[in-house]
Each structure stands twice: as structure tokens, then as C-alpha cells.
Design an enzyme around this catalytic site. Structure first.
Site, mmCIF file in Angstrom:
data_model
loop_
_atom_site.group_PDB
_atom_site.id
_atom_site.type_symbol
_atom_site.label_atom_id
_atom_site.label_comp_id
_atom_site.label_asym_id
_atom_site.label_seq_id
_atom_site.Cartn_x
_atom_site.Cartn_y
_atom_site.Cartn_z
ATOM 1 N NE ARG A 21 -2.398 0.710 3.726
ATOM 2 C CZ ARG A 21 -3.288 0.471 4.686
ATOM 3 N NH1 ARG A 21 -4.566 0.691 4.473
ATOM 4 N NH2 ARG A 21 -2.879 -0.011 5.847
ATOM 5 N NE ARG A 78 -1.507 2.631 8.282
ATOM 6 C CZ ARG A 78 -2.661 2.055 8.608
ATOM 7 N NH1 ARG A 78 -3.765 2.383 7.951
ATOM 8 N NH2 ARG A 78 -2.738 1.167 9.570
#
Ligand code: AP5
Length: 223
Positions: free
Chosen positions: A126, A159
Site C-alpha cells: 500500500r 504508512r
């Protein structure tokens, strides 16, 4: 009519946030994501953010007492006719706490199941755009130019807790501390599970059917 308090369960990367947003839109419910609340606190460097930043970056759970305060404050602000909890409860203590806060209001718990290798790819792959927030996945939906958003040209970021070793730790913590929450809700009436490894639309179709077929709590318009 659908259930008024929906708890989305499932491991990191199962799609809780993705589905919660769509469901909240469709039902006009509030979406309470504890992960989003904590990340926002870290970004703004609040007292809460200072306490939780390192814990989150390591993939560990924030202490129950602190989380209970966070959720209680968030629920007390909600004015919508229903709420979707995404990321809470994550321990049996938190589930007990939620029961206390909600009194006799009924909870519908839905567990989104996805196999571990798929979760690892979804999370470690991601990337999000630092400008417009668009989400990519380097394995499944990469940008045209590596590290750059197709839409606005800003750099893509990862992240901190999506790094491989932290993802493995999040999954370990999930198995040890959060899987017991599934058993907690299995013993109650309104528990369902669904296969979250399919297309987002198919998962949503099942989820919507489940929550709109559950008997709902008529006691109060607010969660
Ligand atoms: P939190 O933000 O809640 O993270 P998480 O649940 O570990 O993981 P995600 O949010 O990444 O997973 P998700 O299931 O929401 O999936 P998503 O829709 O994003 O928590 C972060 C941290 O905060 C915790 O580690 C902890 O430190 C702390 N914390 C939070 N709540 C806490 C609590 N109650 N107690 C203690 N500590 C707490 O999807 C993931 C990816 O997959 C996305 O890229 C998405 O686009 C993609 N995707 C989704 N669905 C599909 C699909 N069907 N097919 C293909 N790709 C899909």
C-alpha cells in the site's frame, strides 16, 4: 431497518476501513475509525498523539484504558442514527467496555476474513499520495511512474506500520489479542463472517445484506 451499532472485525488489511466508509455513506451512519483518530492525533502532535506514536509505529496496541477514553469521547459526539466501529474493540477488555457504554443496545459484529499472505501484500504494497490521498498498491494497482501519483504528481508515501516487519508484528498481535474478540461475539446472537478476499463490491454486497437483515435496536435513535 439495519442494526444501529455495527462492529467490523478482521485482521489488519482485511478491508474494514474500505467497507466502513462505503457502509457509512450508504446507511448515513457515523464511521468511527480508531486508527484514523490516532493517526490524526499523531499528525497534529497532540497529547494523545505523543503517547501513541511509537506504539503504533511498532505495530503494538495502544493500552485499553486510553482507547476506551478515545472511543467514549468519539461516541458521545455522534449525532447520527447509527455508528460503524472500525478497529474497536481489539481486546476482550475493550469489548466488555463497549457493552458497558452501550447498555442494552444491540451490537452487530461482522468479521471480514482474508488469508494472511493476501493481507501482507495488501499492506506492504500500500502507498498513498501525499497530495490527494489516492491509494495505490505496488503489487495490484501500481502508479504509472514509480513513487509518483498519477492523479496529482505528488510523491507516494508508505504508512510507517505498513513496513514488512511491522505488518508481521501487527498480524501476530492480532492473533494473540484480537482473535479472542471474535469468540466473544460468536457467543452472542448477532455475529456474522464473510469472505473479504473477493472484489470490494462483492464484499460490500454481502456486508450490506448482513447488516440490513439483522434485527435492530429500536431503543434509541443515537448510538
Ligand atoms: P488501524 O488503522 O485500525 O489499522 P489495521 O486494522 O491494523 O489495518 P488497516 O486499517 O490497514 O486495515 P483495514 O482492515 O481497515 O483495511 P483497509 O480498508 O485499510 O490501526 C492502526 C494502529 O492503531 C494499530 O496497529 C494500533 O497500534 C492502533 N489502534 C487502533 N485501534 C486500536 C484499538 N482499538 N486498540 C489498541 N490500539 C489500536 O484496506 C487495506 C488495503 O487493502 C488498502 O490498500 C485497500 O485499498 C485494500 N483493500 C481493501 N479491500 C480490498 C479488497 N477486497 N480487495 C483488494 N484490496 C482491498
Amino acid at each position: 431497518m439495519s442494526c444501529r451499532v455495527i462492529v467490523l472485525l478482521g485482521p489488519p488489511g482485511a478491508g474494514k476501513g474500505t467497507q466502513a466508509k462505503r457502509l457509512a455513506n450508504k446507511l448515513d451512519y457515523a464511521h468511527v475509525s480508531t486508527g484514523d483518530i490516532l493517526r490524526d492525533a499523531v499528525r497534529r502532535d497532540t497529547e494523545l498523539g505523543k503517547k501513541v506514536g511509537q506504539i503504533m509505529a511498532a505495530g503494538e496496541l495502544v493500552p485499553d484504558q486510553l482507547m476506551s477514553q478515545v472511543v467514549q469521547e468519539s461516541l458521545s459526539r455522534q449525532q447520527s442514527r447509527g455508528v460503524i466501529l472500525d478497529g474497536f474493540p481489539r481486546t476482550v477488555n475493550q469489548a466488555d467496555y463497549l457493552d458497558q457504554v452501550l447498555g442494552n443496545k444491540k451490537i452487530c459484529a461482522v468479521n471480514i476474513e482474508v488469508e494472511e499472505e493476501q493481507l501482507v501484500k495488501r499492506l506492504t504494497g500500500r502507498r498513498s499520495c501525499s497530495g490527494c490521498g489516492r491509494i495505490y498498491n505496488v503489487f495490484f494497482s501500481p502508479p504509472g511512474r514509480e513513487g509518483i501519483c498519477d492523479q496529482c504528481g505528488s510523491p507516494l508515501i508508505q504508512r510507517p506500520d505498513d513496513r514488512d516487519e511491522v505488518v508481521r508484528e501487527r498480524l501476530r498481535v492480532y492473533r494473540n489479542q484480537t482473535e479472542p474478540v471474535i469468540r466473544y461475539y460468536q457467543q452472542q446472537e448477532a455475529y456474522s463472517s464473510l469472505d473479504g478476499s473477493r472484489e470490494i463490491d462483492s464484499v460490500f454486497g454481502d456486508l450490506y445484506r448482513i447488516v440490513t437483515n439483522q434485527a435492530c435496536d429500536q431503543a434509541s435513535p443515537h448510538p
